[in-house]
Design a protein around this motif. Sequence first.
Motif, PDB file in Angstrom:
ATOM      1  N   PRO A  30       0.825  -1.212   0.000  1.00 52.30           N
ATOM      2  CA  PRO A  30       0.000   0.000   0.000  1.00 52.30           C
ATOM      3  C   PRO A  30       0.854   1.256   0.000  1.00 52.30           C
ATOM      4  O   PRO A  30       1.977   1.256   0.511  1.00 52.30           O
ATOM      5  CB  PRO A  30      -0.791  -0.105   1.313  1.00 52.30           C
ATOM      6  N   ASN A  31       0.279   2.325  -0.538  1.00 53.74           N
ATOM      7  CA  ASN A  31       0.931   3.635  -0.470  1.00 53.74           C
ATOM      8  C   ASN A  31       0.634   4.287   0.877  1.00 53.74           C
ATOM      9  O   ASN A  31       1.228   5.307   1.219  1.00 53.74           O
ATOM     10  CB  ASN A  31       0.426   4.519  -1.626  1.00 53.74           C
ATOM     11  N   ASN A  32      -0.272   3.688   1.626  1.00 54.29           N
ATOM     12  CA  ASN A  32      -0.625   4.201   2.947  1.00 54.29           C
ATOM     13  C   ASN A  32       0.469   3.812   3.953  1.00 54.29           C
ATOM     14  O   ASN A  32       0.874   2.645   4.015  1.00 54.29           O
ATOM     15  CB  ASN A  32      -1.969   3.583   3.346  1.00 54.29           C
ATOM     16  N   VAL A  33       0.950   4.790   4.715  1.00 52.36           N
ATOM     17  CA  VAL A  33       2.095   4.554   5.602  1.00 52.36           C
ATOM     18  C   VAL A  33       1.787   3.454   6.622  1.00 52.36           C
ATOM     19  O   VAL A  33       2.595   2.535   6.822  1.00 52.36           O
ATOM     20  CB  VAL A  33       2.495   5.861   6.314  1.00 52.36           C
ATOM     21  N   GLU A  34       0.621   3.526   7.241  1.00 50.88           N
ATOM     22  CA  GLU A  34       0.258   2.472   8.203  1.00 50.88           C
ATOM     23  C   GLU A  34       0.027   1.150   7.482  1.00 50.88           C
ATOM     24  O   GLU A  34       0.392   0.086   7.972  1.00 50.88           O
ATOM     25  CB  GLU A  34      -1.002   2.873   8.964  1.00 50.88           C
ATOM     26  N   GLY A  35      -0.586   1.258   6.330  1.00 53.70           N
ATOM     27  CA  GLY A  35      -0.875   0.056   5.549  1.00 53.70           C
ATOM     28  C   GLY A  35       0.385  -0.710   5.193  1.00 53.70           C
ATOM     29  O   GLY A  35       0.382  -1.945   5.085  1.00 53.70           O
ATOM     30  N   GLN A  36       1.508   0.011   5.044  1.00 53.93           N
ATOM     31  CA  GLN A  36       2.759  -0.654   4.668  1.00 53.93           C
ATOM     32  C   GLN A  36       3.249  -1.625   5.742  1.00 53.93           C
ATOM     33  O   GLN A  36       3.952  -2.581   5.441  1.00 53.93           O
ATOM     34  CB  GLN A  36       3.826   0.399   4.369  1.00 53.93           C
ATOM     35  N   THR A  37       2.847  -1.377   6.989  1.00 55.77           N
ATOM     36  CA  THR A  37       3.293  -2.291   8.055  1.00 55.77           C
ATOM     37  C   THR A  37       2.606  -3.647   7.926  1.00 55.77           C
ATOM     38  O   THR A  37       3.078  -4.642   8.486  1.00 55.77           O
ATOM     39  CB  THR A  37       2.981  -1.712   9.443  1.00 55.77           C
ATOM     40  N   LEU A  38       1.503  -3.683   7.171  1.00 54.88           N
ATOM     41  CA  LEU A  38       0.759  -4.943   7.025  1.00 54.88           C
ATOM     42  C   LEU A  38       1.531  -5.991   6.228  1.00 54.88           C
ATOM     43  O   LEU A  38       1.163  -7.169   6.232  1.00 54.88           O
ATOM     44  CB  LEU A  38      -0.592  -4.669   6.342  1.00 54.88           C
ATOM     45  N   ILE A  39       2.594  -5.553   5.544  1.00 58.62           N
ATOM     46  CA  ILE A  39       3.339  -6.536   4.729  1.00 58.62           C
ATOM     47  C   ILE A  39       4.256  -7.405   5.595  1.00 58.62           C
ATOM     48  O   ILE A  39       4.668  -8.480   5.171  1.00 58.62           O
ATOM     49  CB  ILE A  39       4.179  -5.867   3.617  1.00 58.62           C
ATOM     50  N   VAL A  40       4.572  -6.953   6.817  1.00 62.85           N
ATOM     51  CA  VAL A  40       5.561  -7.680   7.633  1.00 62.85           C
ATOM     52  C   VAL A  40       5.161  -9.141   7.870  1.00 62.85           C
ATOM     53  O   VAL A  40       5.995 -10.044   7.681  1.00 62.85           O
ATOM     54  CB  VAL A  40       5.824  -6.934   8.967  1.00 62.85           C
ATOM     55  N   PRO A  41       3.907  -9.428   8.261  1.00 62.44           N
ATOM     56  CA  PRO A  41       3.573 -10.841   8.470  1.00 62.44           C
ATOM     57  C   PRO A  41       3.766 -11.695   7.215  1.00 62.44           C
ATOM     58  O   PRO A  41       4.062 -12.887   7.304  1.00 62.44           O
ATOM     59  CB  PRO A  41       2.087 -10.799   8.864  1.00 62.44           C
TER      60      PRO A  41
END
Lengths: 467, 310
Positions: A380-391
């Motif tokens: 995602p281009n959303n800053v918070e959304g980018q953390t969702l890729i870690v899992p």
Amino acid sequence: MKIATKILSLMLAVAMLTSVAAFASAEGGYAVNPNLDANASLTLTLYGPGLFASVGETGSIDLTSGITIPGYERVVKVWNQYYPNVKLDVQPIPWSDWQANVATAVMGGDVDVIMHGATLATLCEDLQPRIEAEAGLMDKLYLVASRYTADQPDVAKVSGIPYTVTPLLVYLDSKIFADYGVELPTAAWTWEDMIELAKQLTGTDPVTGEQTYGYKFTSRTANNNFYFNHMMIAGAFGGNIIHYAPKVSEITADYHCESSMKAFEIIQELSNYCSPDGKEGVVDDTVLTAQNNIAIRVEQSPFTHLAEAKSAGDENRWVWMTLPVNEVGEGAGKPSYMLGENNLSIAYNSDAADWAWEFIKFMTTDDEVQQWYVDTNNIPNNVEGQTLIVPSVGEEKAAAIYAAIGDLPYGWNNATNDCINTAFLGTLASDMYVALDSLIKGEITPVEAADYVQNNLDAFLKSYEEK
Amino acid sequence: MQGKVTVSTRQRRNRIRTNLTWYSFILVSLVTVLLLVYLPTLTTVVYSLSDVDLQGFQATWAGLKNFKLIFSMNGFWTSILNTLGLSLLGLITIPLGFFLANAINSLGRSPLQSFFRVMFYMPNIITGVSVILIFQVVLKGNDGMLNGFLSTVLGHPVTIGWLSSSKYSWYGATILLTWANLGYAMLINLASLQSISTELYEAASIDGANAWRKMLSITIPNMRACFSFLLVTNMISGLARFTDLYIIGGNSASGKPGGTLQTILMFIFQYSFDSPQYGISSAGAVFLFLMTLCFTVLNVKLTGMFKEEK
């Protein structure tokens, strides 16, 4: 050296998470806009290529991993929970001839939201006033899609908002490195280091006895993207090839300048360490397999390559690395600039522009939509959304992604910058493809490649002089 | 006298009414052709003499500026050279089709002849795109099938990039075209061969003519109309060649490799879709129209295609 890479990756991940935590104080997610009539009844038409076209309405199955990719019906469902009477008419199209198709559809007057429209900036509304009126929006987003336009070539116009970003990463086959006894590079490596490594890793593998090749160019068979190879290297050496001016006829370009020639020369040198198929450019071998014999690959789509690595039986075999660093200018020491994106724009003639803008905000801020991006193997281009890729990718690989997308100057984009212009400088991207293709095959020299691109661009600019 | 005039007027009205009935049957086709063929053609001519904006398609008169511009572009002349070169090389299908038709004709009217006729025509009905994609692998420089065959025959490794090398791309593209179109040329030649009266051959045999003499004095002269037809149609389709070369170029009109496979139609496409400058693309289209017209008239004149047999 491998440990140093891991430590650096972890530090970058921590830095990224810290910055995300700072942003977390801003109000997250999407909320219904009270200024719009929630009971309004209308149809919003979305047209263009990109993610919606690739996943389809009901989803698809990733052929490498076998995982089901959710379709865009999920997004439509969430949108209609907020605005039940605002229907979405999604019209996805393939990438083939997309610019002509989008232009035709928009000029027909039936499009509100252009999917991937930012490059066709003259067809899009300038979004800067809307961004300025929307307090806090840019705190939530990583970047905007701004482009130079033929109408006003020296001023970048915010013609779209990206909803996902696609970094170009380097995939290092640690097995080949280990077989040759060559240490993995650090994130501070240069393009000269790249050449040296590619050279060392081309030959007969000392352990397996198989032929290996040092390097693979990105987008080898893709006419529209092959210019990435020149752009990112020329940018690393200062760029400054195209000089924008108030009128297209006043734009000048010098593909014989130092940074451009350096890029052509490095590409020529790297071509010596490519596989025969990589040189010929008929087949683009992009898949990571257990039989991989290419030590260094430069590719987009990190999620896809992770799935391939898992299918190959060893996801840790490939080390994800950022591009070699810029050597000149303000960005010196940062990875070479290159970032793809999927964006949304408002058609200049849309009669539902406010709703189109609301949809763009929804697509870039809603939590469920951000999760949908990750579920469709996108960042995602959303800053918070980018953390969702870690899992999905793990902290180490996420750190490489964060580092690759973390240092771009505001407004930088790979469609219109000082090294290339795919938007309104004629057949420049296509000419670059022809020139680089011939250069890699050894049919022309770097000077001849520069001549080819320069002559065609000059002829194009001449057409504007006479207007 | 007045009665005669009245009758004549009535007859004329009846005739017009009857004709109108017939014309009404072709009205839809006529309007369609006018709207979808002639109107765009005329618009192209107008655009070629105008500056055209992308938004709204507003055209302002520019005289011959677009023509001057394309004539000053190296890329334009390269595309003309490529178009002519590839078109001329593509004519190889005519003699090859003729020899193939002779071979098949010599089998007599038998199931074997039907079998070969169908087999050689088969490439024509296979989807073009898949043929091109397959040929990209067949003609690859590295481990391509053709190179494999040549390596075996010649006894040393051959690594010619038939479609990827600027030096050989014309030949590679011609191999592809020949494979795809040979069946059609064979079929037209065969039909023409079989229409030659057998009495001529019988008379020649009685006069002691051998096979070679029959070929030179009977077969080839009687095939003139067939050759003319194939020459004109092959040249026209050669001048408008696009799809296969577009796919070979990676779905690009750039004419990869090295611009050697960019035809004039691809040049026009580039300025219509990749980088819309409708004035330039329309000037290219008008030039292509005139070039095709000239070649066709020249071919028809030289071959006497429409001359009645005396």
